[in-house]
Every structure is written in structure tokens, then in C-alpha cells.
Design a protein around this motif. Structure first.
Motif, PDB file in Angstrom:
ATOM      1  N   UNK A 163       8.288 -11.957 112.994  1.00 16.86           N
ATOM      2  CA  UNK A 163       7.413 -11.116 113.812  1.00 16.86           C
ATOM      3  C   UNK A 163       6.877  -9.936 113.013  1.00 16.86           C
ATOM      4  N   UNK A 164       7.704  -9.363 112.144  1.00 16.59           N
ATOM      5  CA  UNK A 164       7.262  -8.243 111.303  1.00 16.59           C
ATOM      6  C   UNK A 164       6.196  -8.720 110.319  1.00 16.59           C
ATOM      7  N   UNK A 165       6.450  -9.851 109.672  1.00 19.43           N
ATOM      8  CA  UNK A 165       5.488 -10.396 108.712  1.00 19.43           C
ATOM      9  C   UNK A 165       4.179 -10.747 109.420  1.00 19.43           C
ATOM     10  N   UNK A 166       4.269 -11.354 110.592  1.00 20.43           N
ATOM     11  CA  UNK A 166       3.066 -11.712 111.340  1.00 20.43           C
ATOM     12  C   UNK A 166       2.269 -10.464 111.715  1.00 20.43           C
ATOM     13  N   UNK A 167       2.930  -9.473 112.240  1.00 21.13           N
ATOM     14  CA  UNK A 167       2.271  -8.222 112.634  1.00 21.13           C
ATOM     15  C   UNK A 167       1.549  -7.594 111.448  1.00 21.13           C
ATOM     16  N   UNK A 168       2.207  -7.503 110.328  1.00 18.71           N
ATOM     17  CA  UNK A 168       1.599  -6.895 109.133  1.00 18.71           C
ATOM     18  C   UNK A 168       0.438  -7.731 108.604  1.00 18.71           C
ATOM     19  N   UNK A 169       0.573  -9.042 108.644  1.00 16.53           N
ATOM     20  CA  UNK A 169      -0.492  -9.929 108.173  1.00 16.53           C
ATOM     21  C   UNK A 169      -1.750  -9.755 109.010  1.00 16.53           C
ATOM     22  N   UNK A 170      -1.604  -9.736 110.325  1.00 21.28           N
ATOM     23  CA  UNK A 170      -2.768  -9.639 111.203  1.00 21.28           C
ATOM     24  C   UNK A 170      -3.389  -8.242 111.168  1.00 21.28           C
ATOM     25  N   UNK A 171      -2.561  -7.222 111.092  1.00 28.19           N
ATOM     26  CA  UNK A 171      -3.085  -5.847 111.014  1.00 28.19           C
ATOM     27  C   UNK A 171      -3.821  -5.585 109.714  1.00 28.19           C
ATOM     28  N   UNK A 172      -3.385  -6.215 108.632  1.00 32.11           N
ATOM     29  CA  UNK A 172      -3.993  -5.989 107.319  1.00 32.11           C
ATOM     30  C   UNK A 172      -5.459  -6.413 107.283  1.00 32.11           C
ATOM     31  N   UNK A 173      -5.857  -7.325 108.144  1.00 30.81           N
ATOM     32  CA  UNK A 173      -7.233  -7.821 108.142  1.00 30.81           C
ATOM     33  C   UNK A 173      -8.197  -6.922 108.921  1.00 30.81           C
ATOM     34  N   UNK A 174      -7.669  -5.999 109.700  1.00 32.17           N
ATOM     35  CA  UNK A 174      -8.541  -5.159 110.539  1.00 32.17           C
ATOM     36  C   UNK A 174      -9.566  -4.427 109.693  1.00 32.17           C
ATOM     37  N   UNK A 175     -10.794  -4.299 110.167  1.00 27.44           N
ATOM     38  CA  UNK A 175     -11.268  -4.519 111.533  1.00 27.44           C
ATOM     39  C   UNK A 175     -11.660  -5.971 111.831  1.00 27.44           C
ATOM     40  N   UNK A 176     -11.506  -6.870 110.848  1.00 27.41           N
ATOM     41  CA  UNK A 176     -11.796  -8.279 111.091  1.00 27.41           C
ATOM     42  C   UNK A 176     -10.612  -8.951 111.782  1.00 27.41           C
ATOM     43  N   UNK A 177     -10.845 -10.139 112.317  1.00 27.46           N
ATOM     44  CA  UNK A 177      -9.749 -10.934 112.861  1.00 27.46           C
ATOM     45  C   UNK A 177      -8.929 -11.470 111.699  1.00 27.46           C
ATOM     46  N   UNK A 178      -7.625 -11.316 111.793  1.00 27.20           N
ATOM     47  CA  UNK A 178      -6.717 -11.884 110.807  1.00 27.20           C
ATOM     48  C   UNK A 178      -6.207 -13.215 111.302  1.00 27.20           C
ATOM     49  N   UNK A 179      -5.630 -14.011 110.397  1.00 28.14           N
ATOM     50  CA  UNK A 179      -5.107 -15.306 110.819  1.00 28.14           C
ATOM     51  C   UNK A 179      -3.948 -15.748 109.926  1.00 28.14           C
ATOM     52  N   UNK A 180      -3.120 -16.604 110.469  1.00 29.38           N
ATOM     53  CA  UNK A 180      -1.955 -17.122 109.752  1.00 29.38           C
ATOM     54  C   UNK A 180      -1.527 -18.422 110.410  1.00 29.38           C
ATOM     55  N   UNK A 181      -0.825 -19.234 109.652  1.00 31.14           N
ATOM     56  CA  UNK A 181      -0.217 -20.451 110.192  1.00 31.14           C
ATOM     57  C   UNK A 181       1.234 -20.159 110.533  1.00 31.14           C
ATOM     58  N   UNK A 182       1.738 -20.827 111.553  1.00 34.49           N
ATOM     59  CA  UNK A 182       3.105 -20.652 112.023  1.00 34.49           C
ATOM     60  C   UNK A 182       3.883 -21.916 111.692  1.00 34.49           C
ATOM     61  N   UNK A 183       4.890 -21.771 110.849  1.00 34.45           N
ATOM     62  CA  UNK A 183       5.646 -22.921 110.363  1.00 34.45           C
ATOM     63  C   UNK A 183       7.058 -22.890 110.911  1.00 34.45           C
ATOM     64  N   UNK A 184       7.590 -24.065 111.249  1.00 41.85           N
ATOM     65  CA  UNK A 184       8.947 -24.111 111.768  1.00 41.85           C
ATOM     66  C   UNK A 184       9.312 -25.476 112.287  1.00 41.85           C
ATOM     67  N   UNK A 185      10.059 -25.480 113.387  1.00 43.17           N
ATOM     68  CA  UNK A 185      10.530 -26.735 113.959  1.00 43.17           C
ATOM     69  C   UNK A 185      10.189 -26.806 115.446  1.00 43.17           C
TER      70      UNK A 185
END
Length: 165
Positions: A16-38
Motif C-alpha cells: 500500500x505504501x509503494x502503491x501510494x507513492x507510485x501514484x502520487x509521483x505522477x501527479x498532476x497526471x494520472x499514475x498507473x501500476x500493475x498489481x501482482x499476487x495470487x
């Protein structure tokens, strides 16, 4: 084989911390990431965040639109196969709107998949919401109602409490 509709969404460790930082870093544009797991029965467990670049064209529209780089998606899928993981879905931000799937999100989504959205307008914890986007089949995408999933943070592994900072 049709994917079971999940009832639970768990985020492992510091995801959740990594996701939050990844998406905030792209502002003011939309940020994006893939969610990996099971995906086990009715539980999704996010174990890794794969940050991606927003490649939406034209670039001037990236404040309200995003597109994942197909090469990143292929690399993530290959990486997952070597680790017995799967790409569960994607996350993106809505810097100027609520954390709910927009009409564009619904039209461009190919379900069944997980969609996590971070709002730049709402205070925590409402700023981050998760949605299960069903398989549309023959129905128009806007008729397929997404199901909201509660986000359940899981503790980090022992010794991983500082993220290397």
C-alpha cells in the motif's frame, strides 16, 4: 475457466505504501501500476506493485486518462510466471475526481480484473478504493456493475519495517 468473484482483497507487506507513492509521483497526471499476487478461491492477495509509465496519447490528456505500456504488461506477466504469481489487475489515480471507475475506465477495462483507484480529492482512507470489474460478455461495458472490495492491509514480513529508508 471463469474467475471466481473475490470477496476479500489483501495487500501484503508494504504494498500500500509503494502503491501510494507510485501514484502520487505522477501527479498532476494520472499514475498507473500493475498489481501482482495470487488469486485463491475468493481472496486476492497483492504481493508486488509494478510501477508503470502512463503512455496515453496525446500526452496533454494524461491528467484525466491513462494507458499502460503493453511492453510493461508483458514483462510483468513473464516476471510473474517465473514466481508463481499472476497479474491481478491495475491501479491508477484520479488526481481530480473520486476513486470510482469512470465511464472511460469501464469502457477500456477487460474483465474480470481488479481495479484500484486513488483519488486526489478524498482524505484517507477513502482516497484508495478497490473494485472487481466483472467479465462483460455480450453486455455493453457500462452495464457491468463493478463490485467494491474492502482493502485489508497485511503486516510486513519481520525485518522489513523500514522499506530501506
Amino acid at each position: 475457466m471463469r474467475a471466481l468473484t473475490p470477496e476479500r482483497l489483501q495487500f501484503g507487506g508494504h504494498c500500500l505504501i509503494v502503491l501510494e507513492r507510485t501514484l502520487r509521483a505522477a501527479e498532476p497526471e494520472e499514475g498507473c501500476a500493475l498489481l501482482l499476487g495470487t488469486h485463491s478461491h475468493t481472496t486476492l492477495r497483492v504481493q508486488w506493485i509494478w510501477p508503470c509509465r502512463n503512455v496515453w496519447t496525446p500526452a496533454e490528456e494524461r491528467r484525466q486518462r491513462f494507458s499502460l505500456d503493453p511492453r510493461e504488461q508483458l514483462l510483468a506477466q513473464r516476471w510473474c510466471r517465473n514466481r508463481a504469481l499472476t497479474v491481478l489487475g491495475a491501479a491508477h489515480s484520479h488526481p481530480t475526481s473520486a476513486a470510482v471507475p469512470s465511464a472511460t475506465d469501464r469502457q477500456r477495462c477487460v474483465g474480470p480484473t481488479l481495479m484500484v483507484i486513488r483519488s486526489g480529492l478524498e482524505p484517507p482512507p477513502a482516497h484508495l478504493r478497490a473494485w472487481w470489474m466483472p467479465e462483460v460478455g455480450g453486455a455493453p461495458p457500462h452495464l457491468a456493475d463493478p463490485k467494491e472490495l474492502a482493502i485489508e492491509p497485511q503486516p510486513a514480513a519481520p525485518g522489513a519495517e523500514h522499506l530501506g529508508e
